[in-house]
Design a protein around this motif. Structure first.
Motif, short mmCIF file in Angstrom:
data_model
loop_
_atom_site.label_atom_id
_atom_site.label_comp_id
_atom_site.label_asym_id
_atom_site.label_seq_id
_atom_site.Cartn_x
_atom_site.Cartn_y
_atom_site.Cartn_z
N TYR A 172 0.85 -1.20 0.00
CA TYR A 172 0.00 0.00 0.00
C TYR A 172 0.88 1.24 0.00
N GLU A 177 -4.46 4.21 3.41
CA GLU A 177 -5.01 3.36 2.35
C GLU A 177 -5.09 1.91 2.82
N THR A 210 -8.66 -0.13 3.45
CA THR A 210 -8.87 -1.35 2.65
C THR A 210 -9.12 -2.54 3.56
#
Length: 545
Positions: A182, A187, A191
């Motif tokens: 990532y 992020e 996720t």
């Protein structure tokens, strides 16, 4: 006037018929046995510019052409004598005529003379002829041979290796932990939260696992983003460390955000250790608190402008290179493992066969044994030379060039010599049959003949020859000498020596010598069986016959 013309015509005719014949004919014998060879010779006397074409036919009259020999050329001053020989035979007794044969000289046919020949039956004395029992029905070997068995074995090994390779690849795929890279911690956290929700753990009753993963996502994010040991800390240690970091790093975190995070962490502790089961709305609220806390922490962190884009690109390249190297290593492991397993299976199978059947069985049937193949082949019983030597062999013996086999001093006293053989002194099996008639008739010294044969083998590279001799007799009572023993042969091509066992049979007749030489590797049981069968089948034609 008419008388003069008649005389002129007569003189011209005589002159024409008196011209020398361009094609002359001869034959070695006019009487022969059924199946024996007549040697027909055609000679053409031509000048150096003439073009000569001898016939290429399978039959001359009722006689079959079994051999068409090469044309020999003899120069006679300004002219040439072309000599063409044919080998003819007939398998029915009777009297036959070889017709006039056309030879094309400069496009015109010149005919040979016709010759009468006689083919006689072979006399068989049924009283003296040894009788044998009727043989059992022989198994006919498949015309395909056994090569297809080895093809099937290779295909089976290939199929087994293919499935093993696929199986190992499948295991590697299952065991492979795919590491997703990532770009930022936020992020990664968002996720993982989405993936957690897609698992629907708490809906399935797995509340403990749900809270454990939920809090681990938050702890990992805090550890990566703020750089405090969140995973190893207790709830109180984590909250205290977060507040200190907020002051040191000047993070804009409200007390409400920290308290919400603390509530979820404590709730998770109760679920994991006190087996508390929150209600559905409480679980939903905790999920929102974690998600909002992560977003709030991310927004509170001051933005840092990255100046070194080249370094980031290099890091990405190194990660991709590491991934490719890992895939290459996994493929190499699959190939090596597959080969190892297949070879292991083959070794185990061969080991089992050797244990139960013995090494000789494996060597002879799987690896192959040339003399075993010979003894199991279809044998041929035939007659060779003149006077003939009748012998049974695993292969048809081929005619050899006598001039290359005999020394010049021996050829000087020889009237006729023929040699037939299979293999060579450097092969696993060798047989040589020779018949010789000498210019001077007399008693042949068999001891010297054996000595001469051994010297010829020594000249061809044989060493350390051990000789033993004894008398030998055929079934018809024809006696001769037998020499046997061992020798060492050196192969100049492969640069290796081999210890061989040999047997030599010699028979002397009026002005003639018949000889059989057999060689095989010492200790080869199949070679010994071939040798015994050949010698037991030996029979001779006498000069009187």
């Amino acid at each position: 006037m008419k008388l003069k013309l008649y005389i002129l015509f007569l003189l011209t005719s005589v002159a024409l018929f008196a011209q020398p014949k361009k094609v002359t004919t001869s034959i070695d014998t006019t009487k022969n046995k059924i199946g024996a060879e007549f040697k027909l010779t055609l000679k053409a006397d031509v000048d150096t510019l003439s073009k000569v074409k001898f016939p290429n036919s399978k039959f001359f009259g009722a006689l079959e052409v079994i051999q068409s020999y090469k044309i020999d050329t003899v120069r006679k001053g300004a002219r040439y004598e072309l000599i063409k020989k044919y080998g003819l035979t007939q398998f029915d007794s009777g009297k036959y005529t070889i017709p006039r044969i056309p030879v094309m000289i400069n496009g015109k046919a010149s005919f040979s003379d016709s010759i009468k020949v006689e083919v006689n039956d072979v006399k068989v004395d049924t009283l003296k002829q040894k009788m044998y029992d009727i043989k059992d029905i022989a198994q006919v070997e498949s015309p395909m041979g056994t090569w297809w068995i080895y093809v099937l074995i290779v295909i089976a090994i290939g199929v087994i290796g293919f499935f093993i390779y696929k199986f190992i690849k499948k295991i590697q795929t299952k065991e492979k932990v795919e590491v997703i890279v990532y770009k930022t911690p936020i992020e990664k956290a968002t996720t993982l939260l989405q993936q957690l929700e897609s698992k629907e753990l708490w809906q399935k009753g797995e509340i403990k696992n749900y809270y454990s993963e939920l809090t681990d996502i938050a702890r990992n994010y805090i550890e990566e983003e703020i750089h405090i040991p969140a995973m190893e800390s207790t709830t109180s240690e984590l909250i205290e460390g977060l507040r200190k970091a907020a002051k040191q790093q000047k993070l804009k975190l409200s007390n409400e955000t920290v308290e919400n995070l603390e509530k979820v962490l404590k709730q998770a502790d109760l679920v994991k250790f006190a087996k508390v089961k929150p209600l559905e709305f409480e679980i939903e609220e905790d999920k929102k608190r974690i998600s909002n806390s992560i977003v709030t922490i991310h927004k509170s962190i001051p933005e840092v402008v990255e100046d070194d884009d080249e370094l980031a690109l290099w890091n990405e390249q190194q990660k991709e290179l590491a991934r490719l190297q890992k895939l290459k290593k996994q493929k190499r492991v699959r190939i090596i493992t597959t080969i190892g397993i297949v070879l292991g299976m083959i070794v185990i199978a061969l080991g089992s066969l050797i244990y139960f059947k013995g090494f000789d069985y494996v060597k002879d049937n799987l690896i192959g044994h040339p003399t075993k193949d010979l003894i199991e082949s279809e044998w041929v019983y035939s007659e060779y030379g003149n006077p003939g030597v009748k012998v049974e062999t695993p292969k048809v013996l081929k005619r050899l060039d006598v001039s290359k086999m005999m020394p010049k001093e021996v050829m000087a006293v020889v009237k006729e010599a023929q040699m037939f053989g299979y293999g060579s002194m450097f092969d696993s099996f060798y047989i040589l049959v020779s018949t010789t008639t000498f210019k001077q008739e007399g008693t042949v010294d068999l001891e010297k003949s054996i000595e001469g044969s051994l010297k010829a083998m020594e000249a061809r590279g044989a060493q350390n020859i051990i000789v033993k001799t004894e008398d030998f007799g055929t079934q018809k009572g024809i006696t001769g000498k037998k020499a046997y023993g061992t020798m060492t042969t050196f192969d100049p091509v492969q640069k290796k020596s081999e210890k061989m066992y040999y047997e030599v049979l010699v028979f002397g007749q009026n002005g003639g010598l018949q000889q059989i030489l057999i060689m095989h590797r010492e200790g080869d049981k199949y070679g010994q069986q071939i040798s015994e069968r050949v010698l037991n089948s030996t029979e001779l034609q006498t000069t009187q016959e």
